[in-house]
Design a protein around this motif. Sequence first.
Motif, PDB file in Angstrom:
ATOM      1  N   MET A   1      11.233  50.201  69.191  1.00  0.00           N
ATOM      2  CA  MET A   1       9.982  49.513  69.439  1.00  0.00           C
ATOM      3  C   MET A   1       9.868  48.354  68.445  1.00  0.00           C
ATOM      4  O   MET A   1      10.133  48.524  67.256  1.00  0.00           O
ATOM      5  N   GLU A   2       9.474  47.207  68.941  1.00  0.00           N
ATOM      6  CA  GLU A   2       9.348  46.011  68.119  1.00  0.00           C
ATOM      7  C   GLU A   2       8.135  46.103  67.190  1.00  0.00           C
ATOM      8  O   GLU A   2       7.129  46.732  67.529  1.00  0.00           O
ATOM      9  N   GLN A   3       8.207  45.451  66.036  1.00  0.00           N
ATOM     10  CA  GLN A   3       7.139  45.506  65.037  1.00  0.00           C
ATOM     11  C   GLN A   3       5.808  45.015  65.584  1.00  0.00           C
ATOM     12  O   GLN A   3       4.764  45.595  65.294  1.00  0.00           O
ATOM     13  N   ASP A   4       5.815  43.957  66.382  1.00  0.00           N
ATOM     14  CA  ASP A   4       4.564  43.440  66.958  1.00  0.00           C
ATOM     15  C   ASP A   4       3.904  44.484  67.849  1.00  0.00           C
ATOM     16  O   ASP A   4       2.680  44.628  67.842  1.00  0.00           O
ATOM     17  N   ASP A   5       4.705  45.185  68.632  1.00  0.00           N
ATOM     18  CA  ASP A   5       4.193  46.232  69.514  1.00  0.00           C
ATOM     19  C   ASP A   5       3.633  47.393  68.688  1.00  0.00           C
ATOM     20  O   ASP A   5       2.570  47.927  68.997  1.00  0.00           O
ATOM     21  N   ILE A   6       4.340  47.774  67.642  1.00  0.00           N
ATOM     22  CA  ILE A   6       3.866  48.844  66.760  1.00  0.00           C
ATOM     23  C   ILE A   6       2.527  48.471  66.144  1.00  0.00           C
ATOM     24  O   ILE A   6       1.580  49.265  66.155  1.00  0.00           O
ATOM     25  N   THR A   7       2.422  47.265  65.626  1.00  0.00           N
ATOM     26  CA  THR A   7       1.186  46.803  64.992  1.00  0.00           C
ATOM     27  C   THR A   7       0.027  46.805  65.980  1.00  0.00           C
ATOM     28  O   THR A   7      -1.074  47.260  65.657  1.00  0.00           O
ATOM     29  N   ALA A   8       0.265  46.329  67.179  1.00  0.00           N
ATOM     30  CA  ALA A   8      -0.787  46.286  68.208  1.00  0.00           C
ATOM     31  C   ALA A   8      -1.234  47.687  68.587  1.00  0.00           C
ATOM     32  O   ALA A   8      -2.440  47.963  68.680  1.00  0.00           O
ATOM     33  N   ARG A   9      -0.303  48.590  68.800  1.00  0.00           N
ATOM     34  CA  ARG A   9      -0.650  49.954  69.186  1.00  0.00           C
ATOM     35  C   ARG A   9      -1.349  50.689  68.044  1.00  0.00           C
ATOM     36  O   ARG A   9      -2.288  51.447  68.273  1.00  0.00           O
ATOM     37  N   THR A  77       8.308  55.514  69.482  1.00  0.00           N
ATOM     38  CA  THR A  77       8.344  55.211  70.911  1.00  0.00           C
ATOM     39  C   THR A  77       6.925  55.306  71.445  1.00  0.00           C
ATOM     40  O   THR A  77       5.997  55.720  70.743  1.00  0.00           O
ATOM     41  N   GLU A  78       6.789  54.970  72.703  1.00  0.00           N
ATOM     42  CA  GLU A  78       5.484  55.055  73.360  1.00  0.00           C
ATOM     43  C   GLU A  78       4.915  56.468  73.283  1.00  0.00           C
ATOM     44  O   GLU A  78       3.694  56.649  73.157  1.00  0.00           O
TER      45      GLU A  78
END
Length: 92
Positions: A1-9, A77-78
């Motif tokens: 999982m990309e860092q931007d996605d992690i931060t947003a979630r 992961t998700e």
Amino acid sequence: MEQDDITARLSRLNGWTLSSDGRAITRRFDFKGFAKAVEMANLAAWLGNKQGHHPDVAFGWGYCQVSFTTHDAGGLTEADFACAARLDELVA
């Protein structure tokens, strides 16, 4: 999982933090006494069994700490974020 996605979630979760290595998310629940901490640990274990995605749980007098990571993927992961969000819903 990309860092931007992690931060947003992570920003959509209540009280969860990213581990220093970026591979897990953790939330500490504080209580007065031991029984509530045990109940929280049991709730996290029940959720893990129901979701098929088991957290790491540590507890003692006055606290329960729950961490999600996907060991097979070597990080987040998700599924980790879905389980954390579901646990938030259960304790709200």
